[in-house]
Design a protein around this motif. Structure first.
Motif, short mmCIF file in Angstrom:
data_model
loop_
_atom_site.label_atom_id
_atom_site.label_comp_id
_atom_site.label_asym_id
_atom_site.label_seq_id
_atom_site.Cartn_x
_atom_site.Cartn_y
_atom_site.Cartn_z
N PRO A 1 1.06 -5.66 9.55
CA PRO A 1 1.43 -4.51 8.73
C PRO A 1 2.77 -3.93 9.19
O PRO A 1 3.01 -3.82 10.39
N VAL A 2 3.65 -3.64 8.24
CA VAL A 2 4.88 -2.93 8.60
C VAL A 2 4.96 -1.64 7.78
O VAL A 2 4.57 -1.60 6.62
N PHE A 3 5.42 -0.59 8.43
CA PHE A 3 5.52 0.71 7.78
C PHE A 3 6.88 0.86 7.11
O PHE A 3 7.88 0.35 7.61
N VAL A 4 6.87 1.55 5.97
CA VAL A 4 8.12 1.89 5.30
C VAL A 4 8.20 3.41 5.24
O VAL A 4 7.23 4.06 4.82
N ALA A 5 9.32 3.96 5.68
CA ALA A 5 9.53 5.40 5.56
C ALA A 5 10.75 5.63 4.69
O ALA A 5 11.74 4.90 4.79
N ILE A 6 10.66 6.58 3.77
CA ILE A 6 11.79 6.91 2.91
C ILE A 6 12.15 8.38 3.13
O ILE A 6 11.26 9.24 3.05
N ASP A 7 13.41 8.60 3.43
CA ASP A 7 13.91 9.95 3.70
C ASP A 7 13.02 10.71 4.70
O ASP A 7 12.64 11.86 4.47
N GLY A 8 12.68 10.00 5.78
CA GLY A 8 11.96 10.66 6.87
C GLY A 8 10.47 10.85 6.68
O GLY A 8 9.82 11.53 7.47
N ASN B 1 1.88 -6.91 16.54
CA ASN B 1 0.93 -5.91 17.03
C ASN B 1 -0.38 -6.54 17.52
O ASN B 1 -0.74 -7.65 17.17
N ARG B 2 -1.06 -5.78 18.40
CA ARG B 2 -2.19 -6.30 19.16
C ARG B 2 -3.35 -6.78 18.28
O ARG B 2 -3.91 -7.85 18.50
N ARG B 3 -3.72 -5.99 17.28
CA ARG B 3 -4.87 -6.38 16.45
C ARG B 3 -4.61 -7.68 15.69
O ARG B 3 -5.47 -8.55 15.60
N ILE C 1 2.52 8.96 11.07
CA ILE C 1 1.73 7.90 10.42
C ILE C 1 0.25 8.05 10.80
O ILE C 1 -0.57 7.18 10.51
N ASP C 2 -0.08 9.16 11.48
CA ASP C 2 -1.46 9.38 11.95
C ASP C 2 -2.51 9.19 10.86
O ASP C 2 -3.56 8.62 11.11
N ASP C 3 -2.20 9.65 9.64
CA ASP C 3 -3.18 9.55 8.56
C ASP C 3 -3.33 8.12 8.05
O ASP C 3 -4.24 7.83 7.27
N PHE C 4 -2.45 7.22 8.45
CA PHE C 4 -2.43 5.87 7.87
C PHE C 4 -2.76 4.76 8.85
O PHE C 4 -2.71 3.58 8.50
N THR C 5 -3.09 5.12 10.09
CA THR C 5 -3.34 4.09 11.08
C THR C 5 -4.61 3.30 10.76
O THR C 5 -4.66 2.10 11.01
N ALA C 6 -5.62 3.95 10.17
CA ALA C 6 -6.86 3.25 9.83
C ALA C 6 -6.55 2.12 8.83
O ALA C 6 -7.03 1.00 8.98
N GLU C 7 -5.70 2.45 7.84
CA GLU C 7 -5.32 1.46 6.83
C GLU C 7 -4.55 0.30 7.48
O GLU C 7 -4.81 -0.87 7.18
N SER C 8 -3.63 0.62 8.35
CA SER C 8 -2.83 -0.44 8.98
C SER C 8 -3.69 -1.29 9.92
O SER C 8 -3.53 -2.50 10.00
N GLU C 9 -4.66 -0.65 10.58
CA GLU C 9 -5.56 -1.41 11.46
C GLU C 9 -6.48 -2.33 10.67
O GLU C 9 -6.80 -3.43 11.11
N VAL D 1 0.85 -1.19 0.00
CA VAL D 1 0.00 0.00 0.00
C VAL D 1 0.89 1.24 0.00
O VAL D 1 1.44 1.62 1.03
N PRO D 2 1.07 1.88 -1.19
CA PRO D 2 1.90 3.08 -1.21
C PRO D 2 1.18 4.25 -0.56
O PRO D 2 -0.04 4.32 -0.61
N LEU D 3 1.94 5.13 0.06
CA LEU D 3 1.37 6.30 0.72
C LEU D 3 2.06 7.55 0.19
O LEU D 3 3.15 7.46 -0.38
#
Ligand code: ADP
Ligand code: MG
Length: 295
Positions: free
Chosen positions: A150-157, A194-196, A133-141, A54-56
């Motif tokens: 779900p694992v998050f990927v961050a590129i250049d911060g 993670n819990r869920r 990642i506040d805008d993306f927590t619904a997607e990860s949940e 899931v690209p963000l």
């Protein structure tokens, strides 16, 4: 128990792929009334596969997977192996060698890939690194609710995507959990995941929400064993990983899955040659039978 009964019991165990290190372990097993099970690699197969990319923030899905795989290629974590495999499969991507790599145990990895700072891991890691990642927590949940990790990927911060990985519950795990519960034994699940995700998998297995410990670090697994012991419980712990070793050592009976790491087996009193939790049921029954012979 008489030395003869113990010898017979351990011998029968060995024939059935249950290696019992001491007579004491065989004797203690029949008294176990609480059992803690590690999730990944013990209740599940432990070989996750990539299910979602899931690209963000407008990142390209292909580039995302390619950079993530390069960052993970030095990691030995099963999640990392799954990400690398998926990238290789996808149009035979050649995966870059990271210029820098750092493993953040229990959280994820950090690497420099093709000049980009790539960070991959759980939400906690993103938060501690100051990545929003506040805008993306619904997607990860949503992904976690399906039992995926779900694992998050961050590129250049900046958050660049979510990768979801799914592991399969072993067919024998479901039956083993039900049988242990019928035997009057409290069954718990513990995981660094993670819990869920943990709750979704526990429900599949018939383990109540109240008996699920998620997002734990190895020391917390051992602390939980101690806590139950302080309540007067006789505790067995079943695990396969390095992260289970402290809890295996602390338990009244530590049981290692033979397909796991050597460190887990060294810390355990019992090793199961096949990664089948029904063997835990068999071990307890064997102990009960052994103790009956001498009464
Ligand atoms: P488990 O108890 O499931 O084996 P770990 O303690 O190894 O879990 O890891 C906990 C969590 O940290 C994982 O569920 C994942 O979100 C994250 N994590 C750990 N290592 C990596 C990695 N190499 N790549 C991505 N995420 C990782
Ligand atoms: Mg494990």
């Amino acid at each position: 128990a008489t030395p003869t009964a113990i010898m017979v019991g351990t011998g029968v165990g060995a024939q059935r792929g249950i290696l019992i290190r001491s007579g004491e372990a065989l004797e203690t097993l029949h008294k176990v009334n609480a059992i803690l099970l590690d999730k990944t690699g013990t209740l599940t197969v432990g070989k996750p596969s990539l299910t979602d990319v899931v690209p963000l923030n407008g990142y390209d899905a292909n580039a995302l997977l390619r950079l993530a795989a390069a960052a993970e290629r030095r990691s030995e974590h099963p999640l990392a192996e799954a990400i690398v495999e998926a990238a290789q499969r996808q149009n035979g991507h050649t995966i870059s060698e990271p210029e820098r790599f750092e493993s953040l145990t229990g959280h994820g990895v950090r690497a420099l890939v093709e000049g980009h700072e790539v960070l991959i891991g759980n939400a906690r890691l993103m938060v501690t690194e100051g990545i929003s990642i506040d805008d993306f927590t619904a997607e990860s949940e949503r992904l976690a609710q399906e039992g995926k990790t779900p694992v998050f990927v961050a590129i250049d911060g900046r958050a660049a995507g979510i990768l979801a990985l799914a592991d399969t519950v072993k067919e024998s795990s479901r039956r083993a959990v039900a049988t242990l519960q019928q035997m009057g034994i409290e069954v718990w699940m513990m995981t660094g995941d993670n819990r869920r995700t943990a709750l979704a998998i526990a429900r599949e297995l018939g383990i109540p929400d109240s008996h699920v410990m998620a997002e734990v670090v190895p020391e917390q697994k051992a602390a939980k064993v101690k806590e139950l012991q302080a309540q007067g419980k006789i505790v067995a712990m079943v695990g396969d990983g390095i992260n289970d070793a402290p809890a295996l050592a602390q338990a009244d009976v530590g049981i290692a899955i033979g397909t796991g790491t050597d460190i887990a087996m060294e810390a355990a009193d019992v090793t199961l040659m096949q990664g089948d939790l029904l063997k835990v049921v068999e071990a307890i029954q064997l102990s009960r039978a052994t103790m009956r012979t001498i009464k």
